[in-house]
Design a protein around this motif. Structure first.
Motif, PDB file in Angstrom:
ATOM      1  N   PHE A  14      -6.286  15.016 -11.123  1.00  0.00           N
ATOM      2  CA  PHE A  14      -6.126  14.489  -9.762  1.00  0.00           C
ATOM      3  C   PHE A  14      -4.678  14.432  -9.294  1.00  0.00           C
ATOM      4  CE2 PHE A  14     -10.194  12.684 -11.194  1.00  0.00           C
ATOM      5  CZ  PHE A  14     -10.995  13.210 -10.196  1.00  0.00           C
ATOM      6  N   PHE A  18     -17.041   2.339   0.880  1.00  0.00           N
ATOM      7  CA  PHE A  18     -17.121   3.716   1.316  1.00  0.00           C
ATOM      8  C   PHE A  18     -15.849   4.462   0.889  1.00  0.00           C
ATOM      9  CE2 PHE A  18     -16.300   6.828   4.774  1.00  0.00           C
ATOM     10  CZ  PHE A  18     -17.336   7.675   4.485  1.00  0.00           C
ATOM     11  N   GLY A  19     -16.044   5.513   0.133  1.00  0.00           N
ATOM     12  CA  GLY A  19     -14.892   6.298  -0.301  1.00  0.00           C
ATOM     13  C   GLY A  19     -14.185   5.711  -1.491  1.00  0.00           C
ATOM     14  N   TYR A  34       0.828  -1.206   0.000  1.00  0.00           N
ATOM     15  CA  TYR A  34       0.000   0.000   0.000  1.00  0.00           C
ATOM     16  C   TYR A  34       0.866   1.261   0.000  1.00  0.00           C
ATOM     17  CZ  TYR A  34      -3.958  -3.032   0.841  1.00  0.00           C
ATOM     18  OH  TYR A  34      -4.913  -4.005   0.714  1.00  0.00           O
ATOM     19  N   LEU A  35       2.122   1.076   0.485  1.00  0.00           N
ATOM     20  CA  LEU A  35       3.024   2.237   0.536  1.00  0.00           C
ATOM     21  C   LEU A  35       3.895   2.338  -0.711  1.00  0.00           C
ATOM     22  CD1 LEU A  35       4.228   2.044   4.257  1.00  0.00           C
ATOM     23  CD2 LEU A  35       2.480   3.526   3.284  1.00  0.00           C
ATOM     24  N   ASN A  49      -6.556  -2.588  15.854  1.00  0.00           N
ATOM     25  CA  ASN A  49      -6.036  -1.438  16.601  1.00  0.00           C
ATOM     26  C   ASN A  49      -7.080  -0.835  17.533  1.00  0.00           C
ATOM     27  OD1 ASN A  49      -3.452  -1.372  15.527  1.00  0.00           O
ATOM     28  ND2 ASN A  49      -4.073  -0.150  13.760  1.00  0.00           N
ATOM     29  N   ARG A  82      -6.322  -2.770  10.858  1.00  0.00           N
ATOM     30  CA  ARG A  82      -6.876  -1.518  11.380  1.00  0.00           C
ATOM     31  C   ARG A  82      -7.931  -1.793  12.447  1.00  0.00           C
ATOM     32  NH1 ARG A  82      -6.500   2.827   6.944  1.00  0.00           N
ATOM     33  NH2 ARG A  82      -8.565   3.433   7.558  1.00  0.00           N
ATOM     34  N   VAL A 115       3.896   5.459  -2.400  1.00  0.00           N
ATOM     35  CA  VAL A 115       4.099   6.607  -1.521  1.00  0.00           C
ATOM     36  C   VAL A 115       5.568   6.713  -1.104  1.00  0.00           C
ATOM     37  CG1 VAL A 115       3.355   7.668   0.640  1.00  0.00           C
ATOM     38  CG2 VAL A 115       1.739   6.320  -0.668  1.00  0.00           C
ATOM     39  N   GLU A 116       6.175   5.557  -0.791  1.00  0.00           N
ATOM     40  CA  GLU A 116       7.568   5.555  -0.340  1.00  0.00           C
ATOM     41  C   GLU A 116       8.418   4.799  -1.349  1.00  0.00           C
ATOM     42  OE1 GLU A 116       8.181   3.871   3.531  1.00  0.00           O
ATOM     43  OE2 GLU A 116       6.720   5.224   4.422  1.00  0.00           O
ATOM     44  N   GLU A 140      -0.373  -2.970   7.541  1.00  0.00           N
ATOM     45  CA  GLU A 140      -1.136  -2.180   8.516  1.00  0.00           C
ATOM     46  C   GLU A 140      -2.354  -1.518   7.890  1.00  0.00           C
ATOM     47  OE1 GLU A 140       0.650   2.017   9.301  1.00  0.00           O
ATOM     48  OE2 GLU A 140       2.338   0.634   9.325  1.00  0.00           O
ATOM     49  N   TYR A 141      -2.436  -1.550   6.554  1.00  0.00           N
ATOM     50  CA  TYR A 141      -3.579  -0.935   5.876  1.00  0.00           C
ATOM     51  C   TYR A 141      -4.686  -1.935   5.563  1.00  0.00           C
ATOM     52  CZ  TYR A 141      -0.469   2.943   5.700  1.00  0.00           C
ATOM     53  OH  TYR A 141       0.369   3.955   6.089  1.00  0.00           O
ATOM     54  N   MET A 191     -10.440   1.982  -4.450  1.00  0.00           N
ATOM     55  CA  MET A 191      -9.118   2.149  -5.054  1.00  0.00           C
ATOM     56  C   MET A 191      -9.032   1.354  -6.353  1.00  0.00           C
ATOM     57  SD  MET A 191      -6.377   2.462  -1.977  1.00  0.00           S
ATOM     58  CE  MET A 191      -6.082   0.753  -1.657  1.00  0.00           C
ATOM     59  N   THR A 238      -2.024  10.396  -7.201  1.00  0.00           N
ATOM     60  CA  THR A 238      -3.266   9.685  -6.886  1.00  0.00           C
ATOM     61  C   THR A 238      -3.675   8.720  -8.000  1.00  0.00           C
ATOM     62  OG1 THR A 238      -4.630  11.432  -7.784  1.00  0.00           O
ATOM     63  CG2 THR A 238      -4.192  11.553  -5.449  1.00  0.00           C
ATOM     64  N   PHE A 253      -4.173   5.007  -7.348  1.00  0.00           N
ATOM     65  CA  PHE A 253      -5.305   4.638  -6.511  1.00  0.00           C
ATOM     66  C   PHE A 253      -6.652   4.802  -7.223  1.00  0.00           C
ATOM     67  CE2 PHE A 253      -1.845   5.880  -3.729  1.00  0.00           C
ATOM     68  CZ  PHE A 253      -1.695   4.698  -3.026  1.00  0.00           C
ATOM     69  N   LEU A 254      -6.589   5.256  -8.473  1.00  0.00           N
ATOM     70  CA  LEU A 254      -7.820   5.435  -9.237  1.00  0.00           C
ATOM     71  C   LEU A 254      -8.350   4.083  -9.725  1.00  0.00           C
ATOM     72  CD1 LEU A 254      -9.208   8.099  -9.797  1.00  0.00           C
ATOM     73  CD2 LEU A 254      -8.214   8.101 -12.069  1.00  0.00           C
TER      74      LEU A 254
END
Lengths: 805, 233
Positions: free
Chosen positions: A575, A398-399, A106-107, A235, A232, A110-111, A226-227, A402, A579, A582-583
């Motif tokens: 966008f 929801f939301g 998931y990262l 936690n 989650r 991003v990383e 962790e995603y 991805m 991003t 993640f589309l």
């Protein structure tokens, strides 16, 4: 005589060991798939394993480079490699679980550092496949003269391995199954034990048994991203896994926490307490909640109540009913007979046994029926039944999801599936679909387009009189009515919207103002396009829309695929590049897999082998022939899998049955190919036969399946077996025949051929998916036909031309 | 010897203090640039929001290994499956609730503590609740150090913070599939509640909930506006 007998026993042992080892490798691949799915997600598992599978191709390169030494040592090396492969099946996975090697997909976008760790992961998972394939490759090359028999054993073993996994994963967790599978390779090593270099072999076997034994008794934990939903959730305060269950569909876990509530898109008017419910996870992703029958049904305060507020629904069918929340809702809404169809066997067991009391398991109620079946198959089997409401599960998440499911085929959402639902409706029957409101609008518009097309296909000229949609702050629910909506229905809908602070979106006689009384959407394109879908005169607007919103079909069953190549730049500009992944991540992952496996195949396998050019000639025919076979076989296999998922439902079983039948039938073909004295003729006859059969299938396969899809199961099994076994038998012949041809003319090409075949098989998986998405399954089948024709032309066609010349 | 000692002090200062000062200056410059390019240029005009975002050192609310990307135009992971939102989204969410002096704001999902810090620069008091204990404790430590007008509670946000209700605005930073009824109840008449809708790495919609008397309504906002092609394009 005694010597002959001993040699024969030894040979049989080797062939059996090969089968056992092949079973272990395929089983390891499938188990690894589930383990990585739990840790990181199914799509990433696909990406990682396809690279690991290049180990097959790389083994060909390795053998080509060190052929002489490897063949000389083959007697003791093969058992050692089998043992080491079993050892690495366990060790690689344990290494990959160590914090230093753990990456989080998931990262990844991003990383940048995650790419380095991912590359390490590739190498770790690559080792057992490479070592295992090396043993198989050496056996093939050493016994090229009897390749038919060895290839038969390899395919038979692989076929059985697939079945073994389905049985294992139905009863034990993937983590427990892993060492058991690794043992098969060690057993293969024992079976092919050789007197020479005994110490090395014994050391390998003992070491493997030691590690495998340790893993059986100390399986450890799966480190989840962790995603992932489960991570989650754990936690949350006092969150605890209270139930764990193995299932062939994935690992089922139930979590309890005082903070776990479930009330998707609840109306603002609800002022009571939102009940705490246990969450169910499959492969660490949220799947549903255990319904609490005795509490107020929260769904009555959501747009999902729409079909029940319109009028009384006596007989309700809930498709893909998950954990049964839709069944509970129907019962609490006054339905007299409710059938829920769940596609995961373990879920039914869960509700029936462990949580029966809490959920007031539906079986305890005479009016409810909870069935384990594929939704599409269930609709087919109920040709005498009529329902007042057919409910589909809430779509999207929801939301937004991805776009992970972009390339996930779903035969319950195709235009053909909606036609089946229509056929099962009573006069006042309705089909109800709910989705989270997405932005930019995609799922919402595709649902509307599918419902409108269903209405038009059934001769409804004014779909606006049969379609209603209402929205809350988060969801839109659509209802398609078989009969035109009556004034009482419309009045009930308006009252419900007022009570719940919802807005009608589609309703006969609706005004623009009515659509945004309580819940405004800044982007009014949604209404504009919904109106365009309803209007038969404005179809051009849909074709021009920036996403694919035309209904899914059985030939392209990708409901969640929306991205168009032509608008990628525009989307990036709007966008931002960050991003973009993640589309529609699912689509992107298949592309990434194809690109990286193609590059790696070229760099790792093809390039080094070009160095061998000095020692050999006529590389092109070998490349073309084995490349065409690698691609062609997998193209056909993927289409067979897809077609039979539709034919039988239950993807897990369909995939396993198709692969196993194909492998075993191909194995028989391989064995039979040895009866041809002239391998060129065998290769030509078989390739041509396959090409003709695939062409016939491309033209008529779907028609035959459509005509027989509602036949009794045993007849369908019979039809499927013959439809699969006949081409598969011939598809098993060209590879061993090709190896025999090389054995006679270009022996040094054999490892290369093995490598090419392995590499292109891996590339074919993602390539076929992408072609099917763009062109449909039929196009892939035509391409497979062309590839077998190419294989036919390379050796046999060439020999015919030479003879004439 | 005396000169040597003096020089040593200067060398020491140059060697050790300069980089620290340089880092701080560097972050300050990055922050100013972030506000100009990512926030102001994208249409956030509320002066108090812009001032607050210029003021709050975002990098201090981010795990050390992520700090160098603190002012980039993207969300960043902060552990426990959570992220710190993209600066623009923080700015957008702050502006939309129209914060001002005298306001009491409730935040559900403290996360890194950055959103609470930005709000604390503008309003009278921020009450923030975090359900994941380790995250809440880390955020509390830094917020307690820098702000007297922020109260942090580690609890389930579902119940809100009744003791200090009603609130002028509620900011729900952790996307939720439902809006807890107690939160709507604790929202002042005329109050605004903002909720992001989307995955941790991509927020595309925000939900603004407004309460006027008995009437509660929602507005779906799109911080990034997507305009489909039409035949006229």
């Amino acid at each position: 005589m005694a010597f002959k007998l001993l040699t024969s026993i030894h040979k049989t042992a080797r062939i059996s060991a090969l089968g056992l080892h092949s079973a272990a490798i395929i089983a390891f691949q499938l188990i690894l798939m589930q383990l990585i799915s739990v840790m990181q997600g199914y799509h990433f598992a696909y990406m990682i394993i396809s690279i690991a599978m290049l180990g097959f191709g790389a083994s060909g390169t390795f053998i080509a480079l060190f052929r002489k030494k490897l063949l000389e040592a083959s007697n003791w090396l093969v058992p050692s490699l089998m043992a080491v492969s079993g050892f690495f099946m366990v060790v690689s996975f344990n290494l990959a679980r160590m914090p230093v090697f753990q990456f989080d997909v998931y990262l990844l976008f991003v990383e940048s550092s995650q790419f380095g760790v991912l590359a390490l992961g590739y190498i770790i998972y690559f080792i057992p496949f490479f070592v295992g394939a090396l043993a198989i490759g050496i056996l093939f090359i050493k016994n090229a003269g009897q390749i038919g028999t060895y290839y038969f054993s390899n395919l038979l073993g692989s076929g059985i391995g697939g079945i073994v996994v389905v049985i294992l994963l139905s009863h034990i967790f993937a983590l427990q199954a892993l060492p058991l599978v690794a043992i098969l390779s060690v057993m293969a090593a024992v079976l092919s034990f050789e007197k020479r270099k005994r110490f090395l072999q014994i050391a390998g076997i003992v070491l493997s048994i030691g590690f495998i034994g340790f893993s059986i008794f100390q399986p450890g934990e799966l480190p989840l991203s962790e995603y992932k939903g489960l991570s989650r959730t754990l936690n949350l305060p006092d969150a605890e896994i209270i139930h764990k269950q193995a299932d062939v569909h994935g690992q089922i876990e139930v979590v309890e926490s005082s903070a776990l509530r479930y009330a998707p898109a609840l109306s603002f008017t609800y002022t009571g307490a939102v009940p705490v419910k246990k969450n169910v996870f499959i492969n660490a992703e949220f799947y549903g909640v255990i319904p609490l029958y005795d509490t107020v049904n929260i769904h009555n305060f959501t747009t999902e109540a729409l079909p029940y507020v319109m009028r009384q629904r006596d007989k309700v069918l809930v498709l893909k009913s998950g954990t049964g929340t839709g069944v509970a809702h129907a019962l609490q809404s006054g339905a007299k007979h409710v059938t829920g169809v769940t596609e995961v066997r373990g879920i039914k067991e869960l509700l029936k046994n462990r949580f029966a009391e809490e959920s007031q398991y539906f079986a305890l109620k005479p009016e409810a029926n909870f069935i384990y079946s594929d939704s599409r198959q269930y609709l087919l089997s109920q040709n005498q039944s009529e329902y007042d409401a057919i409910i589909l599960p809430r779509m999207e998440s929801f939301g937004g999801s991805m776009g992970l499911n972009a390339l996930h085929e779903d035969y319950s959402l195709t235009i053909e599936a909606f036609q089946l639902m229509w056929n099962r409706l009573s006069d006042h029957g309705v089909i109800s679909v709910t989705t989270w409101i997405d932005y930019p609008s995609r799922t919402t518009l595709k649902i509307a387009a599918t419902l409108v097309e269903t209405l038009r296909a059934n001769g409804i000229e004014s779909p606006e009189n049969h379609l209603v949609a209402i929205k809350s702050w988060g969801t839109i629910s659509f209802v398609l009515s078989k009969n035109p909506l009556e004034s009482s229905d419309i009045a009930n809908i308006r009252n419900f919207c007022r009570e719940m602070l919802f807005d009608p979106v589609l309703l006969p006689g609706i005004s623009d103002d009515e659509r945004s009384v309580y819940n405004q959407i800044e982007d009014d394109n949604l209404y504009r396009y919904l109106d365009a879908i309803l209007s038969s005169t404005d179809q051009s607007l849909l074709a021009e829309y920036d996403f694919h919103i035309a209904p899914a079909t059985d030939d392209k069953p990708y409901f969640s695929r929306f991205l168009k190549f032509s608008t990628l730049k525009k989307l990036r500009d709007t966008f931002g590049a960050e991003t973009m992944p993640f589309l529609e991540l699912g689509y992107l992952i298949v592309w990434v897999t194809l690109i990286q496996s193609s590059i790696l195949a070229f760099v790792l396998i093809i390039l080094p082998l070009f160095k061998l050019r000095k020692r050999s000639r006529n590389l092109l025919p070998t490349l073309l022939y084995f490349g065409a076979l690698g691609l062609g076989y997998m193209f056909a296999e993927i289409i067979f899998i897809q077609r039979f998922i539709l034919y039988f439902g239950h993807p897990v079983y369909a995939i396993s049955a198709v692969i196993s039948t194909m492998m075993i039938a191909s194995g028989a073909g391989s064995l039979y190919s040895g009866k041809f004295k002239d391998p060129v003729k065998a290769s030509g006859v078989a390739s041509f036969a396959v090409a003709i059969l695939l062409l016939i299938y491309a033209l008529f396969f779907t028609n035959v399946l459509t005509l027989t899809i509602d036949f009794p199961l045993f007849i369908k099994v019979f039809i499927a077996f013959f439809m699969l076994a006949i081409p598969s038998f011939f598809m098993g012949m060209p590879f061993p025949s090709g190896i025999r041809i090389l054995n006679q003319n270009n022996e040094q090409h054999i490892p290369w051929a093995w490598g090419i075949n392995g590499c292109l098989s891996v590339i074919a998986t993602s390539l076929a998916t992408l072609i099917a998405v763009e062109g449909g399954f039929r196009v892939v089948m035509f391409l497979a036909t062309g590839l077998y024709l190419l294989a036919f032309a390379v050796f046999y066609g060439n020999s015919l031309i030479s003879k004439k010349a | 010897m005396k000169y040597f000692k003096q020089n040593s002090v200067i060398i020491f200062l140059l060697l050790f203090l300069y980089p620290l000062n340089s880092d701080a200056q560097d972050y300050t410059m990055q922050r100013q640039s972030m506000v100009e390019t990512q926030i102001r240029n994208r249409g956030i005009r509320d002066a108090s929001t812009l001032r607050a975002m210029r003021q709050v050192p975002r990098h201090l609310y981010i795990p050390e290994n992520q700090q160098r990307w603190a002012y980039e135009d993207r969300p960043l992971p902060i552990g426990y499956g959570q992220t710190i939102s993209q600066p623009y989204i923080v700015g957008y969410m702050t502006e939309i609730i129209k914060p001002k002096k005298g306001y009491r704001v409730l935040e559900i999902g403290t996360g890194s503590g950055y959103q609470a810090a930005v709000l604390a620069e503008i309003v009278d008091h921020v009450y923030t609740i975090e359900i994941v204990e380790p995250l809440g404790l880390t955020a509390k430590a830094i917020l307690d150090k820098n702000y007297e007008n922020v109260s942090v509670k580690i609890a389930d946000g579902y119940y809100g913070w009744e003791e200090f209700a009603p609130f002028d605005a509620i900011v729900v930073t952790a996307a939720a599939e439902y809006i807890p009824p107690p939160l709507i109840e604790q929202l002042k008449d005329g109050g605004r509640m903002i909720i992001p809708v989307g995955s941790p790495f991509r927020v595309q919609q925000l939900m603004l909930v407004e309460k006027k008397g008995d009437r509660v309504s929602s507005r779906s906002l799109m911080p990034v506006r997507f305009v489909p092609f039409t035949s006229g394009d």
